[in-house]
Design a protein around this motif. Structure first.
Motif, PDB file in Angstrom:
ATOM      1  N   ARG A 150       2.459 -10.609  -8.570  1.00 19.29           N
ATOM      2  CA  ARG A 150       2.086  -9.285  -9.068  1.00 19.29           C
ATOM      3  C   ARG A 150       2.322  -8.225  -7.997  1.00 19.29           C
ATOM      4  NH1 ARG A 150      -1.411  -7.200 -13.018  1.00 19.29           N
ATOM      5  NH2 ARG A 150      -2.273  -5.160 -12.479  1.00 19.29           N
ATOM      6  N   GLU A 151       1.862  -8.510  -6.774  1.00 18.01           N
ATOM      7  CA  GLU A 151       2.037  -7.550  -5.690  1.00 18.01           C
ATOM      8  C   GLU A 151       3.509  -7.336  -5.360  1.00 18.01           C
ATOM      9  OE1 GLU A 151      -0.335  -9.199  -2.626  1.00 18.01           O
ATOM     10  OE2 GLU A 151      -2.250  -8.741  -3.615  1.00 18.01           O
ATOM     11  N   SER A 152       4.304  -8.386  -5.450  1.00 19.19           N
ATOM     12  CA  SER A 152       5.738  -8.259  -5.181  1.00 19.19           C
ATOM     13  C   SER A 152       6.396  -7.358  -6.214  1.00 19.19           C
ATOM     14  CB  SER A 152       6.409  -9.643  -5.188  1.00 19.19           C
ATOM     15  OG  SER A 152       5.924 -10.432  -4.123  1.00 19.19           O
ATOM     16  N   LEU A 153       6.036  -7.548  -7.478  1.00 24.75           N
ATOM     17  CA  LEU A 153       6.578  -6.707  -8.541  1.00 24.75           C
ATOM     18  C   LEU A 153       6.200  -5.241  -8.327  1.00 24.75           C
ATOM     19  CD1 LEU A 153       5.916  -8.941 -11.684  1.00 24.75           C
ATOM     20  CD2 LEU A 153       8.167  -8.244 -10.826  1.00 24.75           C
ATOM     21  N   GLU A 154       4.912  -5.014  -8.008  1.00 26.86           N
ATOM     22  CA  GLU A 154       4.443  -3.641  -7.832  1.00 26.86           C
ATOM     23  C   GLU A 154       5.054  -2.990  -6.598  1.00 26.86           C
ATOM     24  OE1 GLU A 154       0.217  -4.095  -7.945  1.00 26.86           O
ATOM     25  OE2 GLU A 154       0.135  -4.021 -10.151  1.00 26.86           O
ATOM     26  N   SER A 156       7.912  -3.517  -5.589  1.00 25.52           N
ATOM     27  CA  SER A 156       9.303  -3.218  -5.942  1.00 25.52           C
ATOM     28  C   SER A 156       9.396  -2.123  -6.992  1.00 25.52           C
ATOM     29  CB  SER A 156       9.998  -4.484  -6.468  1.00 25.52           C
ATOM     30  OG  SER A 156      10.029  -5.471  -5.451  1.00 25.52           O
ATOM     31  N   GLY A 157       8.253  -1.549  -7.359  1.00 22.73           N
ATOM     32  CA  GLY A 157       8.258  -0.423  -8.273  1.00 22.73           C
ATOM     33  C   GLY A 157       8.053  -0.762  -9.726  1.00 22.73           C
ATOM     34  N   TYR A 158       7.868  -2.053 -10.031  1.00 25.84           N
ATOM     35  CA  TYR A 158       7.669  -2.457 -11.422  1.00 25.84           C
ATOM     36  C   TYR A 158       6.183  -2.437 -11.781  1.00 25.84           C
ATOM     37  CZ  TYR A 158      12.411  -4.254 -10.864  1.00 25.84           C
ATOM     38  OH  TYR A 158      13.746  -4.377 -10.610  1.00 25.84           O
ATOM     39  N   SER A 159       5.931  -2.392 -13.087  1.00 22.65           N
ATOM     40  CA  SER A 159       4.556  -2.544 -13.576  1.00 22.65           C
ATOM     41  C   SER A 159       4.333  -4.020 -13.863  1.00 22.65           C
ATOM     42  CB  SER A 159       4.348  -1.727 -14.849  1.00 22.65           C
ATOM     43  OG  SER A 159       3.085  -2.022 -15.413  1.00 22.65           O
TER      44      SER A 159
END
Length: 217
Positions: A150-154, A156-159
């Motif tokens: 989750r933190e990696s996605l966020e 990288s700018g993703y929800s």
């Protein structure tokens, strides 16, 4: 099916004799019932005597006794009833005391038998806790991976959307914190398990250092 079969086997192996079936406990329970039965009988008899005494003191009966006394006759009915009331009151008080003593004796027996039962089933209890801990550690490991994703996605700018820890409805994940954090709920629970001798010092230290997968129940 295999899990259900294993759970059924565990339940059968851990069948516990009801405390009411222990001869000593049952004997005291029967004694208390008998004492309470006697007490009820005495209370009914006391009420009957009190009714008789009220009747003796009614105005019509007083007039009757007045006539008797004027004629030189005597009557000891009320005196007899008063004596009976005094005796039955003493019996009721004695029965109440006996019930209290027997109840305390029963509580003592229950405490002793409970201690023996806990000792007899302590190994099974310890094993259940170790199995629970193993499951919690698996959830912790999986949820750590979920949070990292989750933190990696966020970052990288993703929800991340619905990417949330598992079993949130069962446990406050990830609010237990990290097993490596001395101030976390995880460490508090681990210390409690260590104090109960559910885990040993080496297992405690291993988990506290972040090794959450090598623990075996």
């Amino acid at each position: 099916m295999a899990l259900m079969k294993r759970l059924k086997q565990q339940t059968e192996q851990e069948a516990i004799q009801p405390i009411a079936e222990h001869a000593e406990y049952r004997a005291i329970g029967l004694k208390i019932q008998e004492l309470e039965r006697l007490q009820s009988e005495k209370l009914v008899r006391r009420e009957e005597l009190q009714d008789q005494r009220r009747q003796l003191r009614s105005s019509s009966f007083v007039d009757f006794l007045t006539t008797k006394f004027l004629s030189g006759e005597s009557d000891s009915s009320e005196a007899s009833i008063i004596e009976q009331l005094q005796a039955i009151n003493d019996e009721i008080r004695a029965l109440e005391k006996a019930i209290n003593l027997a109840t305390q004796q029963q509580a003592n027996v229950r405490s002793r038998l409970s201690s023996q039962a806990r000792e007899a089933h302590s190994a099974a209890y310890r094993q259940h806790l170790r199995q629970g801990l193993a499951g919690m550690l698996l959830i912790q490991s999986a949820n750590d991976a979920v949070m990292n994703l989750r933190e990696s996605l966020e970052r990288s700018g993703y929800s991340a959307g619905t990417f949330v820890p598992a079993a949130g409805f069962l446990s406050p994940w990830p609010y237990w914190g990290l097993a490596t954090d001395p101030s976390s709920l995880w460490q508090a629970h681990l210390r409690d398990l260590l104090d109960q001798k559910v885990i040993d010092r080496s297992e405690f230290e291993s988990i506290s250092e972040g090794d959450v997968l090598s623990f075996k129940p």
